[in-house]
Design a protein around this motif. Structure first.
Motif, short mmCIF file in Angstrom:
data_model
loop_
_atom_site.label_atom_id
_atom_site.label_comp_id
_atom_site.label_asym_id
_atom_site.label_seq_id
_atom_site.Cartn_x
_atom_site.Cartn_y
_atom_site.Cartn_z
N UNK A 81 0.83 -1.20 0.00
CA UNK A 81 0.00 0.00 0.00
C UNK A 81 0.87 1.26 0.00
N UNK A 82 1.93 1.25 0.78
CA UNK A 82 2.82 2.41 0.83
C UNK A 82 3.57 2.59 -0.49
N UNK A 83 4.00 1.50 -1.07
CA UNK A 83 4.67 1.59 -2.36
C UNK A 83 3.75 2.16 -3.43
N UNK A 84 2.51 1.70 -3.45
CA UNK A 84 1.55 2.20 -4.45
C UNK A 84 1.29 3.68 -4.26
N UNK A 85 1.20 4.14 -3.02
CA UNK A 85 1.01 5.58 -2.76
C UNK A 85 2.22 6.37 -3.25
N UNK A 86 3.42 5.85 -3.00
CA UNK A 86 4.63 6.55 -3.41
C UNK A 86 4.76 6.61 -4.92
N UNK A 87 4.42 5.53 -5.60
CA UNK A 87 4.47 5.51 -7.06
C UNK A 87 3.48 6.51 -7.64
N UNK A 88 2.29 6.58 -7.05
CA UNK A 88 1.30 7.55 -7.52
C UNK A 88 1.82 8.98 -7.38
N UNK A 89 2.50 9.24 -6.27
CA UNK A 89 3.06 10.58 -6.06
C UNK A 89 4.17 10.86 -7.07
N UNK A 90 5.05 9.89 -7.31
CA UNK A 90 6.12 10.07 -8.28
C UNK A 90 5.56 10.32 -9.69
N UNK A 91 4.49 9.60 -10.04
CA UNK A 91 3.87 9.78 -11.36
C UNK A 91 3.24 11.17 -11.46
N UNK A 92 2.61 11.64 -10.40
CA UNK A 92 2.02 12.97 -10.37
C UNK A 92 3.08 14.04 -10.59
N UNK A 93 4.30 13.77 -10.11
CA UNK A 93 5.40 14.72 -10.26
C UNK A 93 6.02 14.65 -11.66
N UNK A 94 5.48 13.80 -12.53
CA UNK A 94 5.94 13.75 -13.91
C UNK A 94 6.97 12.67 -14.21
N UNK A 95 7.18 11.74 -13.29
CA UNK A 95 8.16 10.68 -13.51
C UNK A 95 7.55 9.50 -14.27
N UNK A 96 8.38 8.82 -15.05
CA UNK A 96 7.98 7.58 -15.72
C UNK A 96 8.15 6.44 -14.71
N UNK A 97 7.03 5.89 -14.25
CA UNK A 97 7.07 4.88 -13.19
C UNK A 97 6.63 3.51 -13.70
N UNK A 98 6.66 3.30 -15.00
CA UNK A 98 6.16 2.04 -15.56
C UNK A 98 6.95 0.84 -15.04
N UNK A 99 8.29 0.97 -14.96
CA UNK A 99 9.10 -0.14 -14.45
C UNK A 99 8.80 -0.40 -12.97
N UNK A 100 8.66 0.67 -12.21
CA UNK A 100 8.32 0.52 -10.79
C UNK A 100 6.97 -0.16 -10.61
#
Length: 299
Positions: A81-100
Motif C-alpha cells: 500500500x505504501x509503495x503504491x502511494x509513493x508511485x502515484x506521487x512520483x507519477x504525479x510529479x511527472x516521472x515515468x514509473x512504468x518499471x516501478x
C-alpha cells in the motif's frame, strides 16, 4: 574506510525498520540471537549473493513458523500500500514509473501467492501436505524480499543526491522522518520516539546509550555485502526515546524517528526524508535546506 555503496545498504537496513520485522512485538523486547547466516533478520538474500535466506534457516516449530509467515505477509501487504502511494506521487510529479509499477505488481503477486499457500497449509489433510504448502509460502516470501530490494534501489534513483560532509563541515538537522547516514562520522542523535539500526564496517564503532530514557535492543547480528567479505557488526534498537551518540570510521546508520535532532561531523553522506530542516556549516558559511519528501508518505 573501504568504499562501499553504503547509502544503498542504508536503504536495505531501512527495509527492516519500515516493515517492522525488527519490532519488539516479535522479540518481546529481548536481544535476538546472533545469526550465523550473516543476515539481519528477514532481509533479502540477493544482497548477500550466495548466502541463503535466514527464513529457510530459522528452526521454528510448525505452528510458530506459520504464525511467523502470516505476520510477515501482513507486513508485506502494508508495504505494498505504501509503495503504491509513493508511485502515484512520483507519477504525479511527472516521472515515468512504468518499471516501478511492474516490479510492485510482481511483488504483490508473490506476497499474495504466499498468503494463498499458507491458507492451503492451514486446511491441509496431512502433515506432509501442510509442510509442502508452508515451504511454497516461504519460498515466495524469499523471492519477494529479493524483489523488494530492487524496488527500494529503483525508488532511490528518483531522489536527489545526499548531503556530503568532507571533513570541514558540520550538519545540524531537526524534524520527523527517516535519516540515512554513511561514512566516517561522529553523530549525536535525539528523538522523542523512534528506532534505528547501525552497521560497523571497520570494527571500531562506539554507541553511547546512557542518554536514552527508553530503548529495546532487538537484534545484534552480523551482515556482509558479499560472501568473500568479513561479517560486520549490526545493532538494531526500537522504542527509542532520548539521546544517543555514535562514532566510527566506517558506519551506516538508518533512523526512523519523531521530533529528531541531529548533529554530525566527519566525512560521509546524509540523506534526510520527511518533514524538517538542516543546516550545513562550512567554517561559518551556513547552507540551509529542507528534508526530501519521504520514500513513503507515512513512516
Amino acid at each position: 574506510m573501504k568504499k562501499l555503496p553504503l547509502i544503498i545498504l542504508g536503504i536495505l537496513i531501512l527495509m527492516v525498520l519500515i516493515s517492522g520485522l525488527s519490532d519488539s512485538d516479535r522479540h518481546s523486547g529481548k536481544e535476538g540471537p546472533k545469526m550465523s547466516s550473516g543476515q539481519p533478520g528477514y532481509i533479502n538474500k540477493e544482497l548477500y549473493e550466495e548466502v541463503p535466506s535466514s527464513i529457510s534457516e530459522e528452526k521454528l516449530k510448525p505452528q510458530d513458523e506459520n504464525e511467523f509467515l502470516e505476520d510477515n505477509i501482513q507486513k508485506s501487504d502494508e508495504i505494498i500500500l505504501r509503495l503504491e502511494d509513493s508511485i502515484e506521487r512520483l507519477e504525479t510529479e511527472g516521472n515515468d514509473v512504468s518499471d516501478l509499477e511492474e516490479m510492485v505488481a510482481d511483488y504483490s503477486s508473490l506476497v499474495s501467492d504466499a498468503g494463498s499457500y499458507l491458507e492451503k497449509a492451514d486446511s491441509a489433510d496431512s502433515v506432509s501436505e501442510e509442510r509442502k504448502y508452508v515451504e511454497l509460502s516461504k519460498e515466495n516470501m524469499v523471492q519477494s524480499d529479493i524483489l523488494l530490494k530492487k524496488i527500494f534501489v529503483a525508488m532511490h534513483n528518483y531522489m536527489p543526491g545526499p548531503v556530503e560532509l568532507e571533513g570541514n563541515e558540520s550538519l545540524d538537522a531537526s524534524g520527523s522522518g527517516v535519516m540515512i547516514l554513511t561514512g566516517d562520522l561522529d553523530v549525536n542523535l535525539s528523538m522523542s520516539s523512534g528506532k534505528f539500526s547501525v552497521v560497523d564496517f571497520e570494527g571500531d564503532m562506539s554507541v553511547d546509550t546512557d542518554g536514552l530514557m527508553n530503548l529495546n535492543m532487538v537484534t545484534e547480528s552480523a551482515v556482509s555485502t558479499s560472501v568473500s567479505e568479513d561479517l560486520h557488526h549490526m545493532i538494531s534498537y526500537v522504542d527509542v526515546q532520548g539521546n544517543v551518540s555514535l562514532s566510527g570510521s566506517g558506519m551506516t546508520i538508518a533512523v526512523m524517528g519523531d521530533n529528531t535532532t541531529l548533529h554530525v561531523t566527519g566525512v560521509g553522506e546524509i540523506q534526510l526524508y520527511g518533514n524538517g530542516n538542516y543546516y550545513l556549516d562550512d567554517s561559518g558559511s551556513i547552507k540551509e535546506g529542507v528534508w526530501l519528501a519521504p520514500i513513503f508518505e507515512t513512516v
